[in-house]
Design a protein around this motif. Sequence first.
Motif, PDB file in Angstrom:
ATOM      1  N   ILE A  72       0.831  -1.368   0.048  1.00 41.21           N
ATOM      2  CA  ILE A  72       0.218  -0.002   0.046  1.00 41.21           C
ATOM      3  C   ILE A  72       0.980   1.220  -0.017  1.00 41.21           C
ATOM      4  O   ILE A  72       0.707   2.326  -0.713  1.00 41.21           O
ATOM      5  N   VAL A  73       1.766   1.399   0.821  1.00 40.16           N
ATOM      6  CA  VAL A  73       2.662   2.765   1.016  1.00 40.16           C
ATOM      7  C   VAL A  73       3.422   2.602  -0.171  1.00 40.16           C
ATOM      8  O   VAL A  73       3.720   3.763  -0.653  1.00 40.16           O
ATOM      9  N   GLN A  74       4.150   1.512  -0.901  1.00 42.43           N
ATOM     10  CA  GLN A  74       4.904   1.722  -2.009  1.00 42.43           C
ATOM     11  C   GLN A  74       4.179   2.254  -3.166  1.00 42.43           C
ATOM     12  O   GLN A  74       4.546   3.199  -3.911  1.00 42.43           O
ATOM     13  N   CYS A  75       2.783   1.698  -3.118  1.00 43.76           N
ATOM     14  CA  CYS A  75       2.203   2.225  -4.411  1.00 43.76           C
ATOM     15  C   CYS A  75       1.654   3.569  -4.280  1.00 43.76           C
ATOM     16  O   CYS A  75       1.756   4.601  -5.221  1.00 43.76           O
ATOM     17  N   LEU A  76       1.451   4.178  -3.107  1.00 44.61           N
ATOM     18  CA  LEU A  76       1.154   5.487  -2.881  1.00 44.61           C
ATOM     19  C   LEU A  76       2.297   6.551  -3.228  1.00 44.61           C
ATOM     20  O   LEU A  76       2.260   7.500  -3.835  1.00 44.61           O
ATOM     21  N   ILE A  77       3.611   5.986  -2.785  1.00 46.42           N
ATOM     22  CA  ILE A  77       4.697   6.753  -2.937  1.00 46.42           C
ATOM     23  C   ILE A  77       5.295   6.797  -4.458  1.00 46.42           C
ATOM     24  O   ILE A  77       5.481   7.932  -5.036  1.00 46.42           O
ATOM     25  N   THR A  78       5.195   5.602  -4.792  1.00 46.70           N
ATOM     26  CA  THR A  78       5.337   5.453  -6.498  1.00 46.70           C
ATOM     27  C   THR A  78       4.486   6.254  -7.380  1.00 46.70           C
ATOM     28  O   THR A  78       5.069   6.913  -8.160  1.00 46.70           O
ATOM     29  N   TRP A  79       3.414   6.368  -7.115  1.00 41.58           N
ATOM     30  CA  TRP A  79       2.364   6.982  -7.901  1.00 41.58           C
ATOM     31  C   TRP A  79       2.550   8.483  -7.919  1.00 41.58           C
ATOM     32  O   TRP A  79       2.749   9.289  -8.965  1.00 41.58           O
ATOM     33  N   HIS A  80       2.967   9.109  -6.822  1.00 40.71           N
ATOM     34  CA  HIS A  80       3.280  10.801  -6.457  1.00 40.71           C
ATOM     35  C   HIS A  80       4.455  10.830  -7.063  1.00 40.71           C
ATOM     36  O   HIS A  80       4.777  11.850  -7.812  1.00 40.71           O
ATOM     37  N   ILE A  81       5.610   9.907  -7.178  1.00 42.63           N
ATOM     38  CA  ILE A  81       6.957  10.248  -7.688  1.00 42.63           C
ATOM     39  C   ILE A  81       6.816  10.234  -9.053  1.00 42.63           C
ATOM     40  O   ILE A  81       7.350  11.024  -9.808  1.00 42.63           O
ATOM     41  N   GLU A  82       5.882   9.263  -9.665  1.00 37.88           N
ATOM     42  CA  GLU A  82       6.138   9.428 -11.053  1.00 37.88           C
ATOM     43  C   GLU A  82       5.062  10.408 -11.654  1.00 37.88           C
ATOM     44  O   GLU A  82       5.138  11.006 -12.775  1.00 37.88           O
ATOM     45  N   LEU A  83       4.013  10.798 -10.926  1.00 38.25           N
ATOM     46  CA  LEU A  83       3.086  12.045 -11.128  1.00 38.25           C
ATOM     47  C   LEU A  83       4.105  13.267 -11.466  1.00 38.25           C
ATOM     48  O   LEU A  83       3.964  13.659 -12.453  1.00 38.25           O
ATOM     49  N   PHE A  84       5.096  13.395 -10.565  1.00 37.53           N
ATOM     50  CA  PHE A  84       5.651  14.296 -10.818  1.00 37.53           C
ATOM     51  C   PHE A  84       6.926  14.331 -11.773  1.00 37.53           C
ATOM     52  O   PHE A  84       6.895  15.312 -12.652  1.00 37.53           O
ATOM     53  N   ILE A  85       7.886  13.198 -11.830  1.00 36.60           N
ATOM     54  CA  ILE A  85       8.750  13.193 -12.649  1.00 36.60           C
ATOM     55  C   ILE A  85       8.406  12.801 -14.234  1.00 36.60           C
ATOM     56  O   ILE A  85       8.646  13.447 -15.090  1.00 36.60           O
ATOM     57  N   VAL A  86       7.107  12.010 -14.442  1.00 36.71           N
ATOM     58  CA  VAL A  86       6.897  11.994 -15.889  1.00 36.71           C
ATOM     59  C   VAL A  86       6.082  13.187 -16.195  1.00 36.71           C
ATOM     60  O   VAL A  86       6.520  13.569 -17.642  1.00 36.71           O
ATOM     61  N   ASN A  87       5.328  13.978 -15.709  1.00 35.58           N
ATOM     62  CA  ASN A  87       4.849  15.209 -16.074  1.00 35.58           C
ATOM     63  C   ASN A  87       5.820  16.299 -16.329  1.00 35.58           C
ATOM     64  O   ASN A  87       5.952  17.186 -17.279  1.00 35.58           O
ATOM     65  N   ARG A  88       6.791  16.194 -15.547  1.00 37.76           N
ATOM     66  CA  ARG A  88       8.211  17.156 -15.751  1.00 37.76           C
ATOM     67  C   ARG A  88       8.666  16.919 -16.891  1.00 37.76           C
ATOM     68  O   ARG A  88       9.267  17.692 -17.729  1.00 37.76           O
ATOM     69  N   ASP A  89       8.926  15.626 -17.198  1.00 38.69           N
ATOM     70  CA  ASP A  89       9.820  15.167 -18.316  1.00 38.69           C
ATOM     71  C   ASP A  89       8.831  15.368 -19.737  1.00 38.69           C
ATOM     72  O   ASP A  89       9.382  15.717 -20.517  1.00 38.69           O
TER      73      ASP A  89
END
Length: 259
Positions: A111-128
């Motif tokens: 649960i925790v890793q999915c929450l963290i990964t989602w928000h990391i990818e939200l920022f990184i992918v949209n930035r890229d």
Amino acid sequence: MPWATNPLFKPTAEPPADVEAAAPRSTPSPSPEQHITEDNDDGFKQPTDKFTFHQIFYIFVLDGIGAMILSGGINFAIAYAMYATQDVTTRPIRLWLFPNTLAGDAAVTIIVQCLITWHIELFIVNRDLRKGGVHPIGFIPEPKNRLVRWFMFLDRPQETHEVRSIVHWLSFLRSQILRALLIAVVFFPLIWGPSVGFLVLVGKWEDKDWYYDRVWAPQVFKLIQGGVLGLLTTPPMVIFWLTRCGWALKNNEEHYGER
């Protein structure tokens, strides 16, 4: 065609209509080809009509394998800090029973890793995407199912909130957390079941439960689970944002990267 507002990006001159989505302006829009070209001037690249080598590398190597290595290493370090110094006489490490339950640890990790990964990818992918570091995906058709369209931030209802206000932040985080939890629900049986099976194999059966030493079973278990979870969940999350950006550009959604 609305798009999810992101308070991490610079707000637009006009506040969006919805805290989770911003509707396109009512003024006539140029053709999709013309609009995509204009967006490219701000850094966005044209959506592709098939997977490119760079997209494959970005999704499955840079993000997929990269997430596997990073997640596995972090989980290994956390497990070492949690279990290596435990007094197993008074606080035994077991599969099911508290205070040190590895089955419970496995469930919380998913649960925790999915929450963290989602928000990391939200920022990184949209930035890229905004900087033109990767092409959006343009060949996946928009879904017709109502629930899938909701999940993909399509057909959002309109409401007015000030960008970067507390209400905006809370609504934005709520919408992201909800989707991350749904990802966790999908992957939970795929990860948790095999994790418990692995722990049964390496544990020692005593007094109606499986027992473990302080090292190295808990650490190796967390290393494998974290790595596999990162490898399986990160690429779909990346594809989600690449596809969503492709729809936004092809449907003339304005100021995508500022949302």
